[in-house]
Design a protein around this motif. Structure first.
Motif, PDB file in Angstrom:
ATOM      1  N   ILE A   1       3.628  -4.169  -6.966  1.00 59.76           N
ATOM      2  CA  ILE A   1       2.206  -4.458  -7.152  1.00 59.76           C
ATOM      3  C   ILE A   1       1.504  -3.700  -6.029  1.00 59.76           C
ATOM      4  N   ALA A   2       0.862  -2.614  -6.389  1.00 60.37           N
ATOM      5  CA  ALA A   2       0.300  -1.709  -5.390  1.00 60.37           C
ATOM      6  C   ALA A   2      -1.204  -1.904  -5.276  1.00 60.37           C
ATOM      7  N   ASP A   3      -1.683  -1.864  -4.049  1.00 67.86           N
ATOM      8  CA  ASP A   3      -3.125  -1.892  -3.817  1.00 67.86           C
ATOM      9  C   ASP A   3      -3.523  -0.531  -3.259  1.00 67.86           C
ATOM     10  N   PRO A   4      -4.134   0.326  -4.074  1.00 66.74           N
ATOM     11  CA  PRO A   4      -4.447   1.702  -3.641  1.00 66.74           C
ATOM     12  C   PRO A   4      -5.725   1.754  -2.815  1.00 66.74           C
TER      13      PRO A   4
ATOM     14  N   HIS B   1       0.878  -1.164   0.000  1.00 66.97           N
ATOM     15  CA  HIS B   1       0.000   0.000   0.000  1.00 66.97           C
ATOM     16  C   HIS B   1       0.914   1.212   0.000  1.00 66.97           C
ATOM     17  N   LEU B   2       1.081   1.756  -1.168  1.00 68.81           N
ATOM     18  CA  LEU B   2       1.997   2.878  -1.353  1.00 68.81           C
ATOM     19  C   LEU B   2       1.652   4.032  -0.417  1.00 68.81           C
TER      20      LEU B   2
ATOM     21  N   ASP C   1       3.056  -2.546   4.184  1.00 67.37           N
ATOM     22  CA  ASP C   1       3.046  -1.159   4.666  1.00 67.37           C
ATOM     23  C   ASP C   1       4.444  -0.795   5.127  1.00 67.37           C
ATOM     24  N   LEU C   2       4.958   0.316   4.648  1.00 64.98           N
ATOM     25  CA  LEU C   2       6.303   0.743   5.030  1.00 64.98           C
ATOM     26  C   LEU C   2       6.304   2.218   5.360  1.00 64.98           C
TER      27      LEU C   2
ATOM     28  N   LEU D   1       4.058   8.867   1.283  1.00 67.45           N
ATOM     29  CA  LEU D   1       4.733   9.504   0.159  1.00 67.45           C
ATOM     30  C   LEU D   1       3.861   9.384  -1.070  1.00 67.45           C
ATOM     31  N   CYS D   2       3.801  10.448  -1.851  1.00 62.39           N
ATOM     32  CA  CYS D   2       3.093  10.332  -3.112  1.00 62.39           C
ATOM     33  C   CYS D   2       3.922   9.438  -4.034  1.00 62.39           C
ATOM     34  N   PRO D   3       3.313   8.928  -5.111  1.00 60.66           N
ATOM     35  CA  PRO D   3       3.998   7.912  -5.910  1.00 60.66           C
ATOM     36  C   PRO D   3       5.412   8.297  -6.362  1.00 60.66           C
ATOM     37  N   ALA D   4       5.613   9.506  -6.838  1.00 62.55           N
ATOM     38  CA  ALA D   4       6.949   9.884  -7.314  1.00 62.55           C
ATOM     39  C   ALA D   4       7.961   9.837  -6.172  1.00 62.55           C
TER      40      ALA D   4
END
Lengths: 562, 562
Positions: B85-88, B61-62, B255-256, B67-70
């Motif tokens: 592999i992201a789960d938004p 889960h980004l 989750d990080l 942090l935003c994706p960039a």
């Protein structure tokens, strides 16, 4: 929840964990429910047997068995094969997309799950008189079929390496749909192999050396270890299979004769051979199941786990792999080598009458060699290669070839048989084949499947050809102006609608006659030798309906040598 | 052919054969050309380093990184992660399909290859006041996106087991497209697990015991070994990984926190931990690359082979996995822990202003407990679980809760913040958390991300809430009617547009204040503890904008206890 079927008391081979677990397996509506001991409508107790996922043949030309799909299914299911990846290359060369339609329809209701790779190279060469030609546009509508797994063996290696537009379009269409492209790159190495694989081709079943499989696995390909009637590669290749790379290895049969299926089995035979040669049985079973499912994207196949299709095989042990019961999608299909019900062939009316010859002229096989010097084909036993000889032949004063002056030489003719164009290519075979006392004709002749006839007299040749045409295809032996024996192959001139047993018996009878009546050397498979005479990609001298073809020079040549 | 790049003198780890080979690797137009020593525009010689395929985080889960994706990409690429592999799920709970659109757009041009699993359970529960609800019909158009790999973690286990129509429609839509469905089935065993998997769910990242991974691999699942900031499961699970089953194992971070990424690394950390614990390095690298690519159908990823995307990582050795150069699709992205270029955040205007509170009433946090007996939440250090206590509390003659009469107790409020409905749920935390001297508010509160505030006086609570709203989301600390510190999270109230370093620094500052100013016990992550207070699926007593939720009874309860 209640199960339709519960299988008790077996050692379940779990291909995912690599373990063997003793637990019940429950099935409902064709799928695995799980491993709880549920109430079930039917139970099976096979104390001590091993329960495996149904076997997958990762590459097979079904037509090579000379059996129509239902008969093929009938023959292989009792050996535990529940899924095949078929490349209908042969029937496509005869009937084009009608052939694809027939194969899809004829396999639709079979307990054997038949997935297809669309033939990528029809015709095999531009110089061929095939019954059809399949462009990228022709293939496109078929690629979306749920049982089409991709594009079949990409034999045109130079075309791939040169970026042939039509080939690229075919491959792109398959890859864009997430489907696979099978390879066929014997002998290719290094930079050429890199370029071939970089196009997206992901398998190869043509490896014959350990070096070839290593080269391909290292480059991300799956390799298919073949054990076919024509090419026994499995044992040689096994020494290249390691615990670390075996997940990239599958089994395939490629081409199988009906007698071979009946006598040796199918993928169960690969398993026996591989394990006897020292391969870990679990790795071997994975090659026959999970690995193939992963390679071809069969996500609900290849393992015994909840939600997977209930393709199940009981075997006595992991050495003999003697198959007991076989379930296909949860239904008991075969037991102890016998199908529970015969499978009826599909309607094949559209595939009949495929032998369309122009009326034969008065002397279709008259051969003029005025100079008395001719190119002669020498067949070689146990090889698809031929030799290209130039020798003096006896001719009449008018320059006509005369059998009486050339004992041991026989004529060979290839007659275009798809569009009744009347094209006839003529040639000579030397004494090595050994035929005398009549003629043999066949409508199975790779890859275009024109009509091939050999004989030591024109009359029997004509008779054999006419009988083959009358049957709508098959193998015919004629002698002394009589029909000696036939194997009718009315389905596209390639396949029989009779059982594997009948077909194998008929073929055995033909091969016996080849020896005892025609005196053909035992080292030859007398009929198969003819089926490869017209394949102009294998050196050195071949013959098509357009005449003799010098494969080395890659051009047609005159029979009269300078 | 000429290459864009040739990498010389490395030990190339071939995940297909499991071998390490010393050979050049050539790249052109973002893909691997092959292993010939071609002329190249650029060459790299890294004598003795190991060249690996780019790492894949199989589930993350980004948004949890804040942090935003960039900025996330900027943080993980230097550690060798080239694909996630992201789960938004988090942003979808706030912004629905607009959130999906933002995530897809914000990741479109990044060197990090971001694939998505569509959130399957938004809102997580029907009792939630999330910012959006995603039906099967809502998800359908997104499933065909080429970077959507399937449906995200299916947390609603009872819904799956009862065959909930809406859930089944979501799963069917993904499976019909040949895409994957991720699982989430902690503790599920036996027949329930069979049924869960039979629906087509093919992964699980929630295993915390060896038994759980064995149960799932045996049933055909891929298992993701997680090492997250909240849940360190990797080492415990590794003892269940065997040479026979490791092909079904992947790595994930779930989750990080930003500081954890900066300090420990990402998937390279999984590799270090796994190899230090005794896992074969080749098996470990396969788990970080090929296995994940196979699991999620990334057919041109996960290995160094012709035609594959040139995602490449140089590491010093197969023990320390210290990352040198990182190429993403053939372009050098990072070297020795540093990105070559900063990645600019995408336009996030549509994600701003997501905190929409109704105007606060005069006394939003006034708490009437006429009987003087209240339900009180006890937070537990290092756990997402809470305890449910009933105790006497001091109230005024009017029955109002009074801080002065209850030293050590603090109020907690959850304010609906998506639609300005004005819903406010009120509760009490006991002394275990330890806060005194002000208030803390956060807009990160799983899964609905309403606004959570805790404090020992109403004025600071109000101030913290108002400042959080003013910032458009974030974490705010207030004391003595002043703002003490903030971490703005303006992107959907979940993410910062600042760098990982700045974000981690801001978070460290907040956590320091939590100890030195608010006296919160060191054992707590003071902010994260608040972010899980509103998650009504974890026992025992939680709080939402609708009030206190007794998770065991699965119903709302009044704060005034009988």
């Amino acid at each position: 929840m209640r199960a339709d079927l519960r299988i008790d008391n077996t050692h379940v081979l779990d291909v995912y964990s690599g373990e063997i677990a003793d637990m019940p397996v429950c099935v409902r509506e064709g799928r695995i429910l799980g491993f709880a001991r549920l109430e079930a409508d039917a139970t099976v107790d096979d104390g001590g047997a091993f329960l495996l996922p149904g076997f997958i043949d990762a590459h097979v030309h079904l037509e090579s068995s000379m059996l129509c799909p239902a008969r093929f299914a009938q023959a292989v299911l009792p050996w535990g094969t529940v899924t095949i990846i078929a490349d209908p290359h042969e029937i496509a060369n005869v009937k084009g997309t009608d052939g694809l339609a027939y194969m899809l329809e004829a396999t639709r209701r079979l307990p054997l799950d038949v997935r297809f790779m669309l033939p990528s190279c029809v015709p095999a060469l531009p110089v061929e008189d095939a019954g059809a030609s399949l462009s990228a546009a022709d293939l496109l509508p078929w690629l979306d079929h749920p049982r089409v797994a991709g594009l079949g063996e990409m034999m045109n290696v130079p075309g791939v390496l040169s970026g042939d537009v039509e080939l690229m379009a075919k491959m792109r269409a398959a890859l864009d749909r997430g489907k696979k492209v099978d390879g066929h790159s014997p002998g290719l190495t290094g930079q050429g192999l890199d370029a071939y694989i970089a196009t997206g081709i992901s398998t190869d079943h043509e490896c014959v050396t350990v070096g070839e499989i290593q080269d391909r696995i290292r480059r991300g390909m799956y390799v298919l270890l073949r054990e076919s009637s024509a090419s026994r590669d499995l044992l040689r290749l096994l020494s290249g299979v390691t615990p670390a790379n075996s997940r990239r290895c599958l089994f395939c049969s490629d081409d199988l004769h009906p007698a071979a299926i009946l006598e040796n089995g199918h993928i169960d035979n690969h398993l026996r051979l591989a394990v006897a040669a020292g391969l870990d049985p679990v790795a071997a079973v994975r090659m026959a199941t999970l690995n193939a499912a992963e390679c071809y994207g069969l996500i609900d196949k290849g393992g015994i786990a909840p939600g997977r299709v209930a393709d199940l095989v009981l075997v006595d042990n992991l050495r003999d792999f003697r198959v007991g019961a076989v379930w296909a999608a949860g239904r008991l299909a075969a037991e102890n080598g016998r199908m529970l019900e015969a499978l009826a062939p599909a309607d094949d009316a559209a595939m009949r009458g495929s032998v369309r010859l122009a009326p034969l002229p008065a002397n279709p096989f008259a051969l003029r060699i005025p100079g008395g010097k001719a190119r002669v084909i020498r067949l070689l036993p146990r090889s698809l290669m031929t030799e290209h000889h130039i020798r003096k032949v006896g001719v009449t004063a008018d320059g006509d070839f005369d059998f009486a002056l050339n004992p041991g030489l026989v004529k060979v003719a290839v007659l275009e048989r798809h569009r009744a164009t009347g094209k006839i290519g003529l040639g000579l075979l030397d004494e090595n084949y050994g035929l005398r006392g009549g003629a043999i004709a066949t409508s199975v002749a790779h890859d275009s499947h024109n009509l091939v006839v050999v004989g030591d007299n024109d009359d029997d040749m004509r008779l054999a050809v006419e009988e083959t045409a009358r049957l709508g295809g098959g193998v015919v032996m004629a002698a002394d102006c009589r029909i000696l024996a036939t194997l009718p192959l009315p389905v596209a001139g390639l396949m029989s609608d009779r059982s594997a047993e009948e077909t194998a018996d008929a073929m055995r009878a033909l091969l016996r006659l080849a020896r005892v009546h025609y005196h053909i050397r035992e080292e030859f498979d007398a009929v198969m030798a003819l089926s490869f005479l017209a394949l102009p990609v294998i050196p050195h001298l071949k013959i098509t309906a357009r005449g003799l073809f010098d494969v080395d020079a890659f051009r047609f040549v005159d029979i009269a040598a300078p």
